[in-house]
Design a protein around this motif. Structure first.
Motif, mmCIF file in Angstrom:
data_model
loop_
_atom_site.group_PDB
_atom_site.id
_atom_site.type_symbol
_atom_site.label_atom_id
_atom_site.label_comp_id
_atom_site.label_asym_id
_atom_site.label_seq_id
_atom_site.Cartn_x
_atom_site.Cartn_y
_atom_site.Cartn_z
ATOM 1 N N PHE A 135 0.833 -1.212 0.000
ATOM 2 C CA PHE A 135 0.000 0.000 0.000
ATOM 3 C C PHE A 135 0.868 1.263 0.000
ATOM 4 C CE2 PHE A 135 -2.667 -3.314 1.847
ATOM 5 C CZ PHE A 135 -3.820 -3.168 1.100
ATOM 6 N N SER A 136 2.137 1.083 -0.414
ATOM 7 C CA SER A 136 3.107 2.186 -0.516
ATOM 8 C C SER A 136 3.326 2.878 0.822
ATOM 9 C CB SER A 136 2.633 3.205 -1.573
ATOM 10 O OG SER A 136 2.491 2.587 -2.837
ATOM 11 N N ILE A 137 3.298 2.107 1.884
ATOM 12 C CA ILE A 137 3.526 2.650 3.228
ATOM 13 C C ILE A 137 4.949 2.316 3.644
ATOM 14 C CG2 ILE A 137 2.830 2.537 5.652
ATOM 15 C CD1 ILE A 137 0.049 1.696 4.633
ATOM 16 N N VAL A 138 5.695 3.314 4.005
ATOM 17 C CA VAL A 138 7.060 3.120 4.481
ATOM 18 C C VAL A 138 6.996 2.583 5.906
ATOM 19 C CG1 VAL A 138 9.267 4.208 4.990
ATOM 20 C CG2 VAL A 138 7.923 4.967 3.007
ATOM 21 N N VAL A 139 7.568 1.422 6.106
ATOM 22 C CA VAL A 139 7.528 0.805 7.430
ATOM 23 C C VAL A 139 8.580 1.462 8.319
ATOM 24 C CG1 VAL A 139 7.694 -1.361 8.704
ATOM 25 C CG2 VAL A 139 6.838 -1.356 6.344
ATOM 26 N N PRO A 140 8.185 1.981 9.467
ATOM 27 C CA PRO A 140 9.156 2.603 10.373
ATOM 28 C C PRO A 140 10.225 1.604 10.797
ATOM 29 C CG PRO A 140 6.904 3.108 11.042
ATOM 30 C CD PRO A 140 6.805 2.057 9.983
ATOM 31 N N LYS A 141 11.450 2.099 11.014
ATOM 32 C CA LYS A 141 12.527 1.200 11.437
ATOM 33 C C LYS A 141 12.216 0.580 12.792
ATOM 34 C CE LYS A 141 16.249 3.454 8.856
ATOM 35 N NZ LYS A 141 17.572 4.136 8.937
ATOM 36 N N LYS A 142 11.573 1.344 13.645
ATOM 37 C CA LYS A 142 11.188 0.823 14.955
ATOM 38 C C LYS A 142 9.666 0.881 15.088
ATOM 39 C CE LYS A 142 15.439 1.903 17.471
ATOM 40 N NZ LYS A 142 16.025 2.579 18.676
ATOM 41 N N THR A 143 9.089 -0.277 15.226
ATOM 42 C CA THR A 143 7.641 -0.335 15.427
ATOM 43 C C THR A 143 7.343 -1.084 16.711
ATOM 44 O OG1 THR A 143 7.504 -2.382 14.134
ATOM 45 C CG2 THR A 143 7.129 -0.318 12.949
#
Length: 303
Positions: A214-222
Motif C-alpha cells: 500500500f506504498s507505506i514506508v515501514v518505520p525502522k522501529k515499530t
C-alpha cells in the motif's frame, strides 16, 4: 493366440536369474534366495536352454551378463519392482485403515481440526493420524498419505490439486479495536502494536510486505510482539496484545464467532495458494481418495 503363460519362461528360473543378474554372482544370489549355488546354476542353465542362448559369460570367479542377458535383466527388474510395489500397496490397504494427513501447525489448528469430525462421521471406519509440522515431509518416504500445503503447487514428491486462494488483512480483538480510536486506513496501523511471527517460507506474507503493497514506508522501529508461530500470533491478538495479519481461511471461524474483528477493507492476495498433495510414486489408499474428495467439497463451501 498364445496364452501369457506360454510366452513366459519358467518363473522360478526367472526369479533366480533376476537375483543373479542383480548381484553378478551365483553365490550371492543363492544366499539371498536361501538355496545352494548349484541350484542357482541349474535354474540359470534351464533358462538358457529355454531361450536357446547364453545369458551369462562364465569367468573364473565371476559371471557377466551377455547383451541379451542385460536386456532380460532390465525387463525382469522392472517387472519384479512393479509387482513388489503393487503387493506392498495391497498389503498396506489390507492391514491398515489408518490415514496419515500432514498439515502446517496453523492450518491444522485453525481450519482442519474444527472440520475433521465431519469426515469421521461420514467414514467412521477410517482411523486418522494428523501430523502437524511447518517443515514439509517428503511424501516419497511413505510416512504420509495426504498433505495440505501452501505454495505454488509445484512439488517434486507429489501431485497437487488446488483447494483455495487466500486474502490477508489486519485483525485484532474487539476490545483492542476500541481502545485507541478507529483505524481507517492501512497507514494508521503503524501507530499500533503489530504482532508478527517468524517463518522461513518466502511465500508467507508479513507486515513489511503487506504495508509495502500500500506504498507505506515501514518505520525502522515499530511497537509489537514477535512470535515463533502463527498460532501464537493469533492467540496474542485474541488476548488483546495488538494487531495481527489474518489469513481468510485460517481466521474465518474466529471472525464469525466475534472473537476477532477485521480492521479495514484493505487486503492483499499472497503469492501462493492452498493445495492438497498426494504421493506420485505409489498407489493412493482408498481412504486417501475419499479424504481428498471430501476436502475439495468442504473447501468450496461458502464462508
Amino acid at each position: 493366440m498364445k496364452s501369457l503363460r506360454s510366452q513366459l519362461p519358467p518363473l522360478t528360473a526367472l526369479t533366480v536369474f533376476e537375483a543373479a543378474s542383480r548381484f553378478s554372482s551365483f553365490t550371492r544370489a543363492a544366499e539371498e534366495l536361501g538355496v545352494t549355488q548349484a541350484a542357482v546354476s541349474r535354474q540359470i542353465h534351464l533358462l538358457e536352454e529355454d531361450f536357446g542362448f547364453p545369458l551369462f559369460t562364465r569367468l573364473h570367479r565371476q559371471v557377466i551378463l551377455t547383451d541379451k542377458g542385460k536386456a532380460l535383466s532390465a525387463a525382469a527388474s522392472d517387472a519384479f519392482n512393479l509387482l513388489a510395489e503393487a503387493v506392498t500397496d495391497l498389503r498396506r490397504d489390507a492391514s491398515s485403515d489408518e490415514l496419515t494427513i500432514s498439515a502446517t501447525i496453523a492450518f491444522s489448528h485453525f481450519w482442519l481440526m474444527p472440520r475433521i469430525s465431519e469426515f469421521s462421521r461420514h467414514y467412521p471406519y477410517i482411523n486418522l493420524r494428523i501430523v502437524t509440522q511447518d517443515n514439509m515431509p517428503n511424501l516419497q518416504r511413505g510416512e504420509v498419505d495426504v498433505a495440505i500445503r501452501f505454495g505454488n503447487g509445484m512439488w517434486p514428491d507429489g501431485h497437487a490439486e488446488p483447494l483455495f486462494e487466500d486474502e490477508v488483512f489486519p485483525i485484532c480483538s474487539p476490545e483492542y479495536a476500541g481502545t485507541d480510536g478507529r483505524i481507517k486506513t492501512p497507514a494508521d496501523l503503524t501507530s499500533y502494536s503489530l504482532i508478527s511471527n517468524e517463518t522461513d517460507d518466502p511465500m508467507w506474507t508479513g507486515w513489511n510486505e503487506w504495508l509495502s503493497s500500500f506504498s507505506i514506508v515501514v518505520p525502522k522501529k515499530t511497537r509489537g510482539l514477535r512470535c515463533s508461530f502463527y498460532t501464537e500470533a493469533i492467540y496474542a491478538a485474541l488476548n488483546g496484545q495488538g494487531i495481527a495479519l489474518g489469513w481468510t481461511h485460517l481466521v474465518e471461524d474466529l471472525l464469525r464467532q466475534g472473537r476477532l474483528v477485521r480492521l479495514t477493507d484493505a487486503a492483499i492476495k499472497p503469492r501462493g495458494a492452498y493445495f492438497v498433495v498426494v504421493p506420485t510414486r505409489q498407489r493412493s489408499k482408498e481412504a486417501a481418495n475419499l479424504f481428498v474428495k471430501w476436502l475439495q467439497i468442504v473447501s468450496q463451501e461458502p464462508k
